[in-house]
Enzyme design. Structure first.
Site, PDB file in Angstrom:
ATOM      1  N   TYR A  34       4.417   5.778  11.182  1.00 44.61           N
ATOM      2  CA  TYR A  34       4.746   4.386  11.518  1.00 44.61           C
ATOM      3  C   TYR A  34       5.531   3.662  10.425  1.00 44.61           C
ATOM      4  O   TYR A  34       5.946   2.526  10.618  1.00 44.61           O
ATOM      5  CB  TYR A  34       3.464   3.597  11.832  1.00 44.61           C
ATOM      6  CG  TYR A  34       2.422   3.614  10.729  1.00 44.61           C
ATOM      7  CD1 TYR A  34       2.517   2.764   9.624  1.00 44.61           C
ATOM      8  CD2 TYR A  34       1.328   4.471  10.801  1.00 44.61           C
ATOM      9  CE1 TYR A  34       1.563   2.781   8.621  1.00 44.61           C
ATOM     10  CE2 TYR A  34       0.366   4.491   9.799  1.00 44.61           C
ATOM     11  CZ  TYR A  34       0.482   3.651   8.724  1.00 44.61           C
ATOM     12  OH  TYR A  34      -0.472   3.672   7.725  1.00 44.61           O
ATOM     13  N   HIS A  87      -3.548   4.515   4.655  1.00 46.34           N
ATOM     14  CA  HIS A  87      -4.646   3.559   4.846  1.00 46.34           C
ATOM     15  C   HIS A  87      -5.956   4.175   4.348  1.00 46.34           C
ATOM     16  O   HIS A  87      -6.690   3.572   3.570  1.00 46.34           O
ATOM     17  CB  HIS A  87      -4.752   3.189   6.324  1.00 46.34           C
ATOM     18  CG  HIS A  87      -5.951   2.349   6.644  1.00 46.34           C
ATOM     19  ND1 HIS A  87      -6.077   1.052   6.205  1.00 46.34           N
ATOM     20  CD2 HIS A  87      -7.073   2.626   7.352  1.00 46.34           C
ATOM     21  CE1 HIS A  87      -7.229   0.558   6.632  1.00 46.34           C
ATOM     22  NE2 HIS A  87      -7.856   1.495   7.309  1.00 46.34           N
ATOM     23  N   ARG A 120       0.857  -1.184   0.000  1.00 44.29           N
ATOM     24  CA  ARG A 120       0.000   0.000   0.000  1.00 44.29           C
ATOM     25  C   ARG A 120       0.897   1.240   0.000  1.00 44.29           C
ATOM     26  O   ARG A 120       1.434   1.628   1.035  1.00 44.29           O
ATOM     27  CB  ARG A 120      -0.891  -0.012   1.249  1.00 44.29           C
ATOM     28  CG  ARG A 120      -1.977   1.036   1.272  1.00 44.29           C
ATOM     29  CD  ARG A 120      -2.517   1.199   2.676  1.00 44.29           C
ATOM     30  NE  ARG A 120      -1.612   2.011   3.487  1.00 44.29           N
ATOM     31  CZ  ARG A 120      -1.426   1.867   4.794  1.00 44.29           C
ATOM     32  NH1 ARG A 120      -2.032   0.909   5.454  1.00 44.29           N
ATOM     33  NH2 ARG A 120      -0.603   2.677   5.447  1.00 44.29           N
TER      34      ARG A 120
END
Length: 356
Positions: free
Chosen positions: A263, A254, A250
């Protein structure tokens, strides 16, 4: 160290062979796959932009997962049934739906998005993993009816930690349901990496339920097409379910409410950008002289035309009367819903009375 997976097209655009998953594709088919991926990426980018401009409430980006979605969906027959997650915009395009349906839903002017029966693709599911159980039940029903079709369910790596998915695997195995479980392992379940979700590769989850699992290079559109086609053929022939783990990445957030820089290591993103699924197929088309600059320019122009149509359509969408949502709660009339609608209408009318 690279994971072991089925690969037919290297990141450099070179065709390689696999003993169990040979596939023949014409130059025209390769160009069609490329164009579909370009359109999916451009529509996705427009979704991100429109959300940033306040035109959409939310947008989950598919950036980097175009090959997994277009390749697998291109293996689906018209009479098969598709159960998507909420990021599968490429699958929607591949099934022939107008992507504007997706934009209506994320703008909040549609209760679902489209008629599932029109193209045999069911509505987006925002509840993680629940569509996998729905797909399994549907597959069991189609087999009971004697249909010669199959079902494919899309979900992410995070969904494999949900109980619904394990229940679906077990039902599908026990009842030998004609269903393909297509897991897009994009490495991150929001901010949780795959290694925090499973100690073994995700496709090996199938072993415990008694059906085959396979890992495919999710950035290789040809491998995704070949592996999914074989799994669907297997399902239709009465051999039961298959779990496909499309190993991809990805590259975006998100959703538009997420900040992946908090992160994710930027170096990881750079490594995966070198495996970009669209540039990979473009390199192959150029290497084999299956497409010229004119074709690539035309594909980009098609993407821009699509984006412009989506942009103008979204901005001109009328807001529905809120009372309409009571009419689509159930298939037919329901006394409790009617009571709630009447109460809402009385409440709404009280504001007009107060103004006078």
């Amino acid at each position: 160290m690279q994971p072991e997976y089925v690969q037919l097209l290297t990141p450099e655009g070179e065709r390689v062979q696999h003993p169990d998953h040979a596939i023949e594709v014409t130059p025209a088919q390769l160009r069609a796959l490329y164009r579909s991926m370009v359109l999916a990426r451009r529509a996705d980018a427009e979704g991100v932009t429109l959300q940033r401009q306040g035109e959409l409430g939310l947008w989950p980006s598919l950036l980097g997962q175009e090959a997994a979605q277009i390749g697998s969906a291109s293996a689906v027959r018209d009479d098969d049934h598709v159960f998507p997650s909420y990021r599968d915009h490429g699958v929607v395009l591949a099934r022939g739906l107008d992507p504007l349906h997706i934009f209506r839903m994320f703008r909040g002017v549609s209760h679902g998005g489209w008629d599932p029966a029109e193209h045999n693709i069911h509505l987006y599911t925002l509840v993680i993993g629940s569509q996998v159980l729905h797909a399994t039940g549907y597959a069991m029903a189609t087999e009971s009816d004697g249909a010669e079709s199959a079902v494919i369910a899309y979900f992410g790596d995070g969904a494999t930690s949900q109980g619904d998915v394990s229940e679906a695997f077990n039902f599908a195995a026990v009842y030998n349901a004609p269903v393909v479980f297509f897991c897009q392992n994009n490495q991150w379940a929001i901010s949780e990496p795959t290694q925090r979700q499973s100690r073994v590769p995700l496709h090996r989850r199938a072993d415990g339920f008694g059906f085959p699992g396979i890992r495919v290079d999710g950035n290789d559109v040809l491998a995704c097409l070949a592996v999914t086609r074989a799994a669907l053929d297997r399902a239709r022939s009465g051999q039961g379910p298959t779990l496909i783990e499309a190993y991809t990445y990805r590259m975006g957030a998100h959703t538009t409410s997420d900040d992946p820089s908090r992160y994710r290591d930027p170096e990881e993103l750079r490594d995966w950008a070198a495996k970009d699924p669209i540039s990979r197929l473009r390199k192959h088309l150029e290497r084999e002289r299956f497409a010229d600059d004119g074709f690539f320019a035309e594909a980009d122009e098609d993407g821009e035309r699509l984006a412009l149509r989506l942009r103008n359509s979204v901005r001109s969408m009328p807001s529905p009367d809120l009372s309409e949502f009571f009419d689509v709660t159930y298939a037919g009339a329901h006394p409790l819903v009617a009571e709630e609608r009447d109460g809402f209408l009385d409440y709404q009318a009280s504001f007009a009375e107060a103004e006078h």
